[in-house]
Design a protein around this motif. Structure first.
Motif, PDB file in Angstrom:
ATOM      1  N   TYR A   1      -1.640  42.678 -44.883  1.00  0.00           N
ATOM      2  CA  TYR A   1      -0.918  41.403 -44.913  1.00  0.00           C
ATOM      3  C   TYR A   1       0.587  41.627 -44.938  1.00  0.00           C
ATOM      4  O   TYR A   1       1.333  40.968 -44.215  1.00  0.00           O
ATOM      5  CB  TYR A   1      -1.336  40.565 -46.113  1.00  0.00           C
ATOM      6  N   ALA A   2       1.027  42.563 -45.761  1.00  0.00           N
ATOM      7  CA  ALA A   2       2.465  42.855 -45.851  1.00  0.00           C
ATOM      8  C   ALA A   2       2.994  43.362 -44.510  1.00  0.00           C
ATOM      9  O   ALA A   2       4.075  42.949 -44.071  1.00  0.00           O
ATOM     10  CB  ALA A   2       2.722  43.868 -46.955  1.00  0.00           C
ATOM     11  N   ASN A   3       2.257  44.241 -43.863  1.00  0.00           N
ATOM     12  CA  ASN A   3       2.688  44.776 -42.579  1.00  0.00           C
ATOM     13  C   ASN A   3       2.810  43.675 -41.528  1.00  0.00           C
ATOM     14  O   ASN A   3       3.755  43.670 -40.733  1.00  0.00           O
ATOM     15  CB  ASN A   3       1.735  45.865 -42.088  1.00  0.00           C
ATOM     16  N   ILE A   4       1.871  42.759 -41.514  1.00  0.00           N
ATOM     17  CA  ILE A   4       1.925  41.652 -40.560  1.00  0.00           C
ATOM     18  C   ILE A   4       3.125  40.755 -40.868  1.00  0.00           C
ATOM     19  O   ILE A   4       3.864  40.361 -39.965  1.00  0.00           O
ATOM     20  CB  ILE A   4       0.596  40.867 -40.562  1.00  0.00           C
ATOM     21  N   ILE A   5       3.343  40.462 -42.127  1.00  0.00           N
ATOM     22  CA  ILE A   5       4.491  39.636 -42.519  1.00  0.00           C
ATOM     23  C   ILE A   5       5.802  40.314 -42.119  1.00  0.00           C
ATOM     24  O   ILE A   5       6.753  39.648 -41.698  1.00  0.00           O
ATOM     25  CB  ILE A   5       4.456  39.343 -44.035  1.00  0.00           C
ATOM     26  N   LEU A   6       5.838  41.633 -42.218  1.00  0.00           N
ATOM     27  CA  LEU A   6       7.055  42.382 -41.899  1.00  0.00           C
ATOM     28  C   LEU A   6       7.222  42.657 -40.404  1.00  0.00           C
ATOM     29  O   LEU A   6       8.153  43.356 -40.018  1.00  0.00           O
ATOM     30  CB  LEU A   6       7.085  43.689 -42.683  1.00  0.00           C
ATOM     31  N   GLY A   7       6.328  42.117 -39.583  1.00  0.00           N
ATOM     32  CA  GLY A   7       6.547  42.201 -38.148  1.00  0.00           C
ATOM     33  C   GLY A   7       5.554  42.963 -37.320  1.00  0.00           C
ATOM     34  O   GLY A   7       5.695  43.023 -36.090  1.00  0.00           O
ATOM     35  N   ARG A   8       4.565  43.562 -37.927  1.00  0.00           N
ATOM     36  CA  ARG A   8       3.551  44.238 -37.114  1.00  0.00           C
ATOM     37  C   ARG A   8       2.756  43.185 -36.336  1.00  0.00           C
ATOM     38  O   ARG A   8       2.652  42.039 -36.755  1.00  0.00           O
ATOM     39  CB  ARG A   8       2.611  45.055 -37.994  1.00  0.00           C
TER      40      ARG A   8
ATOM     41  N   ILE B   1      -0.064  40.760 -34.894  1.00  0.00           N
ATOM     42  CA  ILE B   1      -1.176  40.071 -35.560  1.00  0.00           C
ATOM     43  C   ILE B   1      -2.508  40.752 -35.243  1.00  0.00           C
ATOM     44  O   ILE B   1      -3.464  40.649 -36.021  1.00  0.00           O
ATOM     45  CB  ILE B   1      -1.193  38.573 -35.187  1.00  0.00           C
ATOM     46  N   GLU B   2      -2.567  41.491 -34.151  1.00  0.00           N
ATOM     47  CA  GLU B   2      -3.800  42.206 -33.794  1.00  0.00           C
ATOM     48  C   GLU B   2      -4.174  43.245 -34.852  1.00  0.00           C
ATOM     49  O   GLU B   2      -5.309  43.696 -34.897  1.00  0.00           O
ATOM     50  CB  GLU B   2      -3.653  42.888 -32.425  1.00  0.00           C
ATOM     51  N   GLU B   3      -3.224  43.605 -35.697  1.00  0.00           N
ATOM     52  CA  GLU B   3      -3.528  44.539 -36.779  1.00  0.00           C
ATOM     53  C   GLU B   3      -4.589  43.952 -37.710  1.00  0.00           C
ATOM     54  O   GLU B   3      -5.330  44.680 -38.355  1.00  0.00           O
ATOM     55  CB  GLU B   3      -2.258  44.885 -37.559  1.00  0.00           C
ATOM     56  N   PHE B   4      -4.655  42.632 -37.769  1.00  0.00           N
ATOM     57  CA  PHE B   4      -5.671  41.989 -38.604  1.00  0.00           C
ATOM     58  C   PHE B   4      -7.075  42.327 -38.110  1.00  0.00           C
ATOM     59  O   PHE B   4      -7.988  42.530 -38.919  1.00  0.00           O
ATOM     60  CB  PHE B   4      -5.474  40.473 -38.643  1.00  0.00           C
ATOM     61  N   ASP B   5      -7.257  42.393 -36.785  1.00  0.00           N
ATOM     62  CA  ASP B   5      -8.571  42.754 -36.236  1.00  0.00           C
ATOM     63  C   ASP B   5      -8.991  44.149 -36.683  1.00  0.00           C
ATOM     64  O   ASP B   5     -10.145  44.378 -37.038  1.00  0.00           O
ATOM     65  CB  ASP B   5      -8.564  42.676 -34.709  1.00  0.00           C
ATOM     66  N   ARG B   6      -8.037  45.067 -36.694  1.00  0.00           N
ATOM     67  CA  ARG B   6      -8.335  46.430 -37.166  1.00  0.00           C
ATOM     68  C   ARG B   6      -8.651  46.415 -38.656  1.00  0.00           C
ATOM     69  O   ARG B   6      -9.536  47.124 -39.133  1.00  0.00           O
ATOM     70  CB  ARG B   6      -7.179  47.372 -36.865  1.00  0.00           C
TER      71      ARG B   6
END
Length: 57
Positions: free
Chosen positions: A16-23, A25-30
């Motif tokens: 969640y932190a990584n996505i908020i910081l700009g990674r 959104i596909e990281e959520f699937d992983r």
């Protein structure tokens, strides 16, 4: 559930932190795949079974 809860929680917070910081959104699937393979799928089954038993008439 006790064995895996802290590992899964840390994975969740980090993702969640990584996505908020700009990674992307596909990281959520992983995250979902990793969460399930690290014991999340089993934990979900255990919680659902407990819920079924506790709500039984």
């Amino acid at each position: 559930m006790i064995e895996k809860q802290s590992v899964l929680y840390n994975l969740q917070i980090e993702t969640y932190a990584n996505i908020i910081l700009g990674r992307p959104i596909e990281e959520f699937d992983r995250f979902v795949q990793d969460w399930n393979s690290l014991g999340g799928e089993r934990m979900t089954r255990e919680v659902n079974e407990w819920l079924r038993q506790s709500n039984a008439p």
